[in-house]
Design a protein around this motif. Sequence first.
Motif, PDB file in Angstrom:
ATOM      1  N   LEU A   1      13.219  29.645  26.574  1.00  0.00           N
ATOM      2  CA  LEU A   1      12.784  28.994  27.820  1.00  0.00           C
ATOM      3  C   LEU A   1      11.746  27.938  27.487  1.00  0.00           C
ATOM      4  O   LEU A   1      10.693  28.258  26.932  1.00  0.00           O
ATOM      5  CB  LEU A   1      12.154  30.040  28.741  1.00  0.00           C
ATOM      6  N   ARG A   2      12.048  26.703  27.817  1.00  0.00           N
ATOM      7  CA  ARG A   2      11.103  25.621  27.542  1.00  0.00           C
ATOM      8  C   ARG A   2      10.807  24.846  28.824  1.00  0.00           C
ATOM      9  O   ARG A   2      11.531  23.924  29.187  1.00  0.00           O
ATOM     10  CB  ARG A   2      11.663  24.677  26.472  1.00  0.00           C
ATOM     11  N   PRO A   3       9.769  25.235  29.521  1.00  0.00           N
ATOM     12  CA  PRO A   3       9.423  24.506  30.737  1.00  0.00           C
ATOM     13  C   PRO A   3       8.867  23.126  30.386  1.00  0.00           C
ATOM     14  O   PRO A   3       8.113  22.997  29.429  1.00  0.00           O
ATOM     15  CB  PRO A   3       8.343  25.373  31.387  1.00  0.00           C
TER      16      PRO A   3
ATOM     17  N   ILE B   1      16.728  25.850  29.292  1.00  0.00           N
ATOM     18  CA  ILE B   1      17.091  27.125  28.687  1.00  0.00           C
ATOM     19  C   ILE B   1      18.072  26.834  27.560  1.00  0.00           C
ATOM     20  O   ILE B   1      19.186  26.367  27.784  1.00  0.00           O
ATOM     21  CB  ILE B   1      17.697  28.072  29.728  1.00  0.00           C
ATOM     22  N   ARG B   2      17.587  27.079  26.375  1.00  0.00           N
ATOM     23  CA  ARG B   2      18.352  26.765  25.165  1.00  0.00           C
ATOM     24  C   ARG B   2      18.844  28.057  24.527  1.00  0.00           C
ATOM     25  O   ARG B   2      18.031  28.951  24.278  1.00  0.00           O
ATOM     26  CB  ARG B   2      17.416  26.009  24.210  1.00  0.00           C
ATOM     27  N   GLU B   3      20.131  28.140  24.267  1.00  0.00           N
ATOM     28  CA  GLU B   3      20.653  29.294  23.523  1.00  0.00           C
ATOM     29  C   GLU B   3      20.095  29.186  22.105  1.00  0.00           C
ATOM     30  O   GLU B   3      20.028  28.104  21.534  1.00  0.00           O
ATOM     31  CB  GLU B   3      22.191  29.254  23.532  1.00  0.00           C
TER      32      GLU B   3
ATOM     33  N   GLY C   1      20.143  21.804  22.852  1.00  0.00           N
ATOM     34  CA  GLY C   1      18.872  22.248  23.428  1.00  0.00           C
ATOM     35  C   GLY C   1      17.689  21.844  22.574  1.00  0.00           C
ATOM     36  O   GLY C   1      16.613  21.524  23.087  1.00  0.00           O
ATOM     37  N   ASP C   2      17.873  21.878  21.264  1.00  0.00           N
ATOM     38  CA  ASP C   2      16.808  21.441  20.360  1.00  0.00           C
ATOM     39  C   ASP C   2      16.440  19.993  20.665  1.00  0.00           C
ATOM     40  O   ASP C   2      15.272  19.642  20.813  1.00  0.00           O
ATOM     41  CB  ASP C   2      17.278  21.591  18.907  1.00  0.00           C
ATOM     42  N   ILE C   3      17.469  19.167  20.785  1.00  0.00           N
ATOM     43  CA  ILE C   3      17.242  17.731  20.961  1.00  0.00           C
ATOM     44  C   ILE C   3      16.728  17.429  22.367  1.00  0.00           C
ATOM     45  O   ILE C   3      15.714  16.737  22.542  1.00  0.00           O
ATOM     46  CB  ILE C   3      18.554  16.973  20.676  1.00  0.00           C
TER      47      ILE C   3
ATOM     48  N   SER D   1      15.240  19.326  24.459  1.00  0.00           N
ATOM     49  CA  SER D   1      13.929  19.871  24.810  1.00  0.00           C
ATOM     50  C   SER D   1      12.800  19.019  24.229  1.00  0.00           C
ATOM     51  O   SER D   1      11.727  18.923  24.822  1.00  0.00           O
ATOM     52  CB  SER D   1      13.798  21.343  24.418  1.00  0.00           C
ATOM     53  N   ASP D   2      13.021  18.378  23.097  1.00  0.00           N
ATOM     54  CA  ASP D   2      11.997  17.445  22.609  1.00  0.00           C
ATOM     55  C   ASP D   2      11.893  16.249  23.542  1.00  0.00           C
ATOM     56  O   ASP D   2      10.802  15.745  23.824  1.00  0.00           O
ATOM     57  CB  ASP D   2      12.313  16.954  21.190  1.00  0.00           C
ATOM     58  N   CYS D   3      13.044  15.788  23.995  1.00  0.00           N
ATOM     59  CA  CYS D   3      13.065  14.651  24.913  1.00  0.00           C
ATOM     60  C   CYS D   3      12.321  15.020  26.205  1.00  0.00           C
ATOM     61  O   CYS D   3      11.444  14.285  26.672  1.00  0.00           O
ATOM     62  CB  CYS D   3      14.514  14.270  25.189  1.00  0.00           C
TER      63      CYS D   3
HETATM   64 MG    MG Z   1      13.037  21.318  17.876  1.00  0.00          MG
END
Ligand code: MG
Length: 369
Positions: free
Chosen positions: A107-109, A135-137, A249-251, A253-255
């Motif tokens: 979970l990345r708010p 929400i990233r798997e 999700g990695d990409i 969520s940084d954005c």
């Molecule tokens: Mg990352």
Amino acid sequence: MAANKRLLVLPGDGIGPEVMAEVRRVIDWMDKRRHVTFALDEALIGGAAIDGAGNPLPDRTMELAHAADAIIMGAVGGPKWEKLPFAQQPERGLLGIRKQLSLFANLRPAVVFDALANASTLKLDVVKGLDIMIIRELTGDIYFGEPRGIETLPDGRRKGVNTMTYTTDEVERIGRVAFDLAGKRNKRVCSIDKANVLETTVMWREVMESIKGEYPDVQLSHMYVDNAAMQLVRNPKQFDVIVTGNMFGDILSDCAAMLTGSLGMLPSASLGAPDKTGRRAALYEPVHGSAPDIAGKGVANPLATILSFGMMLRYSFDMVEDADRIDQAVQNVLNNGMRTADIMEPGKAKVSTDTMGSAILAELDKLAA
Ligand code: MG
Ligand code: IPM
């Protein structure tokens, strides 16, 4: 009162130990003022573990991790360990603990604090009031898929291989986390895939469609990942909950983190599936990395780690009031004009890591009075 919550602290590398020291002060405060006692263990991970135990994820760390009710981590990695063989790098420690504890839901708010809305590189009206949840798997996809590796072909060329895979159950469980959470928020889930190219994500989309009927009050939409990247910077407030695979999700969520203008502010939670007793493995960490360039200088922003501790109270211990109080304390110190270097603006007071920690404690005192 007997300690009923067992916490594993993993300071890690770079600024990890400094920001974690401030969380420890918040934990002490909880103990004294709120009579919530945590039994703390501390262990090595990442580069610190390579130096101290010869391995980025020592067995002792995993033993304590399995025994803990929740884990809080600082950050891993740094230039000192970059030259090590791939299999021995600090990041293996983080990926290993995620996988071994099956922490599949990340979970990345991405929340823009009013006081910091000017810190974003985007226009104020695009980001002001932003509150989205990515929400990233976290335990599947091309991060863990087999086959993987680098092989040498008979003609001498080398071939790198990684494999994007998901099974229906993996998609269902992350989908349910997204629908559940959206149900408590603005009731919209946007699932991100690349179903115009990748079969894995054609299936992902089908699974999302197949479970949506269980959540009649939540609306499901789909978006291709390239469009999602664009929409995140064009009009991020169109999103409520975003759910996607590990790599996308990695990409994304940084954005999304950068929309807030302050990577130093963002917490995260990585959760496993609840067992029969409702207990679930959980690891909380700030989204910012180990920031080796500023490590040891006492200037790092401890707020993301303190907010991660707040997420722990909310998601692992159901201590909603205390979690709200931590979020409020962070807002208050920002409204009071306190800034660490990473979020500094003209006219504000630039403070050190531990001054920021003290300010949080003072606000908590006021809020608990
Ligand atoms: Mg990352
Ligand atoms: C993250 C990080 C990690 C990831 C790295 C450090 C292995 O970028 O948590 O987003 O790729 O998952």
